[in-house]
Scaffold this active site. Structure first.
Site, mmCIF file in Angstrom:
data_model
loop_
_atom_site.group_PDB
_atom_site.id
_atom_site.type_symbol
_atom_site.label_atom_id
_atom_site.label_comp_id
_atom_site.label_asym_id
_atom_site.label_seq_id
_atom_site.Cartn_x
_atom_site.Cartn_y
_atom_site.Cartn_z
ATOM 1 N N HIS A 613 0.847 -1.175 0.000
ATOM 2 C CA HIS A 613 0.000 0.000 0.000
ATOM 3 C C HIS A 613 0.894 1.240 0.000
ATOM 4 O O HIS A 613 2.109 1.162 0.100
ATOM 5 C CB HIS A 613 -0.908 0.015 1.232
ATOM 6 C CG HIS A 613 -0.140 0.021 2.515
ATOM 7 N ND1 HIS A 613 0.406 -1.133 3.054
ATOM 8 C CD2 HIS A 613 0.220 1.038 3.357
ATOM 9 C CE1 HIS A 613 1.042 -0.827 4.172
ATOM 10 N NE2 HIS A 613 0.957 0.482 4.375
ATOM 11 N N ASP A 615 1.018 5.193 1.921
ATOM 12 C CA ASP A 615 0.464 5.762 3.147
ATOM 13 C C ASP A 615 -0.410 6.990 2.952
ATOM 14 O O ASP A 615 -1.171 7.336 3.843
ATOM 15 C CB ASP A 615 1.596 6.102 4.124
ATOM 16 C CG ASP A 615 2.169 4.855 4.787
ATOM 17 O OD1 ASP A 615 1.516 3.801 4.699
ATOM 18 O OD2 ASP A 615 3.259 4.937 5.380
ATOM 19 N N HIS A 685 4.832 -0.042 -0.161
ATOM 20 C CA HIS A 685 5.530 -0.943 0.762
ATOM 21 C C HIS A 685 4.543 -1.921 1.387
ATOM 22 O O HIS A 685 3.328 -1.711 1.377
ATOM 23 C CB HIS A 685 6.243 -0.153 1.861
ATOM 24 C CG HIS A 685 5.323 0.732 2.653
ATOM 25 N ND1 HIS A 685 4.919 1.968 2.199
ATOM 26 C CD2 HIS A 685 4.719 0.554 3.858
ATOM 27 C CE1 HIS A 685 4.103 2.532 3.079
ATOM 28 N NE2 HIS A 685 3.954 1.692 4.102
ATOM 29 N N ARG A 695 6.190 -10.429 15.822
ATOM 30 C CA ARG A 695 6.970 -9.310 15.286
ATOM 31 C C ARG A 695 6.389 -8.018 15.852
ATOM 32 O O ARG A 695 5.219 -7.704 15.633
ATOM 33 C CB ARG A 695 6.866 -9.317 13.762
ATOM 34 C CG ARG A 695 7.507 -8.143 13.036
ATOM 35 C CD ARG A 695 7.055 -8.228 11.569
ATOM 36 N NE ARG A 695 7.741 -7.318 10.685
ATOM 37 C CZ ARG A 695 7.336 -6.080 10.422
ATOM 38 N NH1 ARG A 695 6.282 -5.586 11.027
ATOM 39 N NH2 ARG A 695 7.989 -5.333 9.542
#
Length: 862
Positions: A613, A615, A685, A695
């Site tokens: 996507h 931002d 990204h 994570r």
């Protein structure tokens, strides 16, 4: 903010309050509303008579009394007067509706008059007298009934100002504070929730509700809308059961919703028979003759009655009604009865739906299938519901009259129903409206194009200097000696990209990791959905303000929460310096997040942990473009991720081309590593699948526009100032023993609030059912009478899917989740073309980063 008092109404003494409600004489009208009833109205609404002999106290005076008591801190008087005001307002509405329905049944038009036969106005003077005799009898009946129930009419003449306060549900704003003050949390929560449903942009009430959710003793059942109409409540419950394939309870609720709908429709229609709204006319200059004035008033009444379909189909706080609301009940019912193997009722509901859309292909197929299963002989004896048939007939007659008035007198009418047959509108009017629509569409398109050009020019001018600075001046000082620039834009095959290492220490990583597991909530920022990006992982997060509040209450380490705040500020200043920005960066959103692999859902997995996507714009990978318009967070300028651990498998950060497939660089998360980049279309990204372990990272978004500063960040700063104040030292010492009871916002704020720039958890709304249905191509069971018939299929729910998609696209906190990956499997595929990641941290403490390079163009196609 909670605890802050701001007055929204000036203090007034009793004489001022009374003066506001005492008006001069109103113009007397020669004619009451003329009600040409098409049929006798049922007496179902006559149950529960509202008889009273004592005059009813005006609810505007009760409201003003409650406001005065609020400013004096007399909370019990606030509750007493405001509850009575709400009760009396509801009583007046019900009493007027009952009087008009009751009098309509007693003095219906069309009854024979002795010696004259049926009165037909216009056939002659005697016949006119017979018609108006009924008019006068009904006016007398209504006047007597309302006088008995409510008292003199002048007693309940309410100002537009007070009416607006009740429409905005302002009384519940006052009530939630008063109930909180006397420790009636269940009542306070219900009042707050009721107010918020009609005012979803009210930031302070949203904060109050978030606070209530954290308080001990507050139950989920306390969050209820006290103003919900019964028919809508039943419909919403039916939809929830229907969505979960619980068809028997869904049937009960849908049937109750239909019954309550017609009850509410009759009440709404009765209340339309009120005073004439001059609508721009000065009543002193209004000079229509007898029949023209009757026409004006009656057309206005019919318009109001037609609009009842919109009013009853609109949920609280929504601007648009549920599409095809009444037909949708029978669409759901026919499919629910089919799944319950009640074919008689399924046929009845299918035929009822076809009254609205007789040529609907799918429903006709369903009906044919049900008839084949039950038997044609039995099916032909089943009819559509008579109440719905009468409702449609009456509505169509009203539409014909309204269109006639539109064509002849120019009295505007906009049909609210999509199911109205095209031939109801006169041909000349159809052609006229078609031409007007085409002209309006052309003008709208031209204006839209012009506005886009202006916006583009303005945006280009305002961004020009900033863009040049970002492109040319990258590579400034990182401010701290220990921080290393591991890779810059050139090494990462892009622009406005940087990887920094050793931004925080191993101990700080561990402390923030512990904080994330202690404070984070599942689905935080995504309406509580624990797996918002992929069903193979669990997502949890916590904002900086929420972490500090938990630290204040002793639920987590206050030191860790403060570290969270300080570390995010450190990243901001480093990026601001590295990219050599001439204007400061402001926080747009801060989120401490963790993604945990669900072990049993990893086999055969091909998706991403976070889809590719951009931002600040909507990525359209098929067109290799990114559209910078809402619902994307268009005001975001830079983004950063601070990683806290590396003891997991997968989860690498990737940059791609606009096609969302071509990986240009890949970063392996490690403790203290920051990936910073511009938030625009130059940096699509995503995150590869986390296949084992957890994570964790601090996700940060920044803006150059101070108007879009993060609201929670401001609240966190205020909270920190309070926590470090010497006055609060004793308070901090006792914070771990008991959570402080911080009151909600005490001052109701009926004025408009600015929209929330920060995505926050929204109140749940009723989910519409998917178009879940038997496959139309599937053959019926062998025992069916006609094996060539197709099984039924659920009607497509256009409004349902639209509302759900809007909710999904408008929600999200970690990024502007409006992008999608055309083929995520190509990114996760591990073949010979996958870029190699060098292990730079194991031997020489360098970053474990790889840039995917192709011998032709420096990029790799996966």
């Amino acid at each position: 903010l909670p605890g802050r008092e701001r007055r929204i109404l000036p203090r007034r003494d009793a004489s001022q309050l009374l003066a506001r409600h005492r008006r001069g004489p109103t113009m007397s009208r020669l004619f009451g509303p003329v009600l040409l009833a098409l049929s006798l109205l049922p007496a179902s609404l006559m149950d529960g008579q509202l008889n009273t002999r004592a005059p009813l106290e005006p609810y505007d005076l009760l409201f003003d009394g409650a406001v005065e008591a609020y400013y004096k801190g007399d909370w019990k008087s606030v509750i007493l007067n405001m509850e009575r005001a709400l009760r009396n307002k509801g009583f007046i509405r019900r009493a007027k509706a009952q009087c008009r329905l009751q009098c309509a049944n007693r003095t219906a038009f069309g009854e024979p008059i002795p010696g004259l036969g049926i009165p037909l106005p216009g056939a002659g003077s005697v016949e006119d007298l017979g018609f108006f005799q009924k008019v006068l009898q009904r006016a007398d009946c209504i006047k007597t009934c309302e006088l008995e129930k409510l008292g003199p009419p002048s007693l309940h003449k309410i100002s537009e100002e007070v009416e607006l306060e009740f429409q905005k549900r302002s009384p519940y704003n006052y009530l939630q504070v008063a109930y909180f003050k006397i420790n009636r949390l269940d009542k306070a929560v219900a009042a707050a929730h009721t107010f918020y449903q009609a005012n979803p942009d009210h930031l302070e009430m949203r904060q109050n509700l978030e606070y209530y959710k954290m308080m001990a003793g507050v139950q989920d059942t306390d969050f209820k809308d006290l103003e919900t109409r019964t028919h809508m409540e039943e419909y919403v419950k039916g939809v929830r059961f229907y969505t979960n394939d619980k068809f028997l309870p869904a049937i009960d609720h849908f049937e109750a919703a239909v019954e309550e709908y017609f009850t509410a429709d009759q009440e709404c229609r009765a209340l339309c028979e009120g005073v004439y709204d001059y609508d721009g006319y000065n009543y002193l200059e209004y000079s229509a003759d007898l029949f023209l004035s009757i026409t004006d008033h009656y057309m206005q009444t019919l318009n109001c009655k037609q609009n009842c379909a919109v009013e009853l189909a609109t949920k609280s706080g929504k601007n648009k009604p549920v599409e095809d609301f009444l037909p949708a009940h029978f669409n759901h019912l026919q499919f629910s009865y089919y799944n319950s193997e009640n074919y008689e009722k399924a046929i009845e509901c299918a035929k009822t739906y076809l009254l609205f859309y007789p040529n609907e292909e799918v429903m006709n197929q369903n009906l044919a299938y049900y008839s084949a299963v039950l038997g044609e002989e039995r099916a032909v004896l089943i009819s559509a519901r008579e109440s719905v048939r009468r409702h449609i007939q009456q509505s169509l007659l009203e539409k014909e009259l309204l269109y006639f008035g539109y064509e002849i007198f120019g009295i505007t009418f906009v049909d609210p129903d999509a199911w109205t047959p095209i031939d109801i509108m006169p041909p000349k009017l159809r052609e006229k409206q078609k031409a007007e629509r085409e002209t309006a569409a052309r003008i709208t398109e031209e204006i839209g194009n012009l506005m886009k050009e202006i916006e583009t020019l303005v945006e280009e001018k305002t961004k020009e200097s900033t863009d040049i600075a970002k492109l040319v001046r990258e590579g400034g000082n990182v401010l701290y000696d220990n921080i290393k620039v591991t890779m810059a834009s050139k090494s990462l095959n892009g622009s406005q990209r940087v990887v920094l290492d050793d931004v925080i220490t191993d101990d700080e990583c561990r402390e923030l990791h512990r904080l994330s597991n202690a404070a984070a909530l599942k689905g935080d920022g995504y309406r509580g959905r624990p797996s918002p990006h992929t069903p193979s992982e669990m997502f949890q997060g916590v904002t900086v303000h929420k972490a500090l509040k938990l630290g204040q209450e002793g639920k987590v380490s206050l030191k860790s929460a403060r570290l969270y705040f300080d570390v995010s500020e450190k990243v901001r200043t480093v990026l601001e310096s590295y990219f050599r920005l001439e204007t400061p960066l402001y926080f747009s959103y801060t989120h401490l997040v963790c993604r945990s692999a669900i072990d049993e859902k990893q086999e055969g997995r091909e998706d991403l942990s976070h889809p590719v996507h951009v931002d600040n714009c909507q990525l359209v990978s098929e067109l290799m473009d990114c559209i910078k318009e809402p619902p994307a967070y268009t005001y975001r300028d830079f983004s950063a991720i601070l990683y806290l651990n590396d003891d997991f498998e997968g989860g690498n950060f990737i940059f791609t081309e606009l096609d969302a497939k071509t990986v240009t660089a890949e970063v392996r998360p490690t403790c203290g590593r920051v990936v910073g980049f511009g938030a625009g279309k130059e940096n699509p990204h995503g995150v590869r699948a986390v296949t084992r372990g957890q994570r964790c990272a601090v996700a940060l978004w920044f803006t150059l526009d101070p108007r879009h500063k993060e609201k929670e960040r401001i609240q966190a700063e205020d909270l920190l100032k309070m926590l470090i104040s010497p006055i609060d030292a004793e308070f901090q010492g006792s914070a771990k023993e008991s959570a402080p009871e911080k009151p909600p916002v005490e001052q109701p704020e009926p004025t408009e609030q600015p929209p929330a720039e920060q995505p926050l958890a929204e109140q749940p709304t009723a989910e519409q059912p998917p178009a879940e249905q038997p496959d139309p191509t599937e053959q019926p069971p062998a025992e069916q009478p006609d094996p060539t018939e197709q099984p039924p299929a659920e009607q497509p729910e256009q409004q349902i899917s639209t509302e759900q998609s809007k909710m999904d696209s408008a929600t999200g906190s970690e990024a502007a989740e409006t992008a999608s990956v055309s083929d995520p499997s190509t990114i996760n595929s591990s073949d010979s073309s996958e870029p190699q990641t060098a292990d730079l941290g194991a031997q020489d403490n360098k970053a474990a980063i790889s840039a995917a390079v192709d011998s032709h163009n420096g990029k790799e196609e996966l």
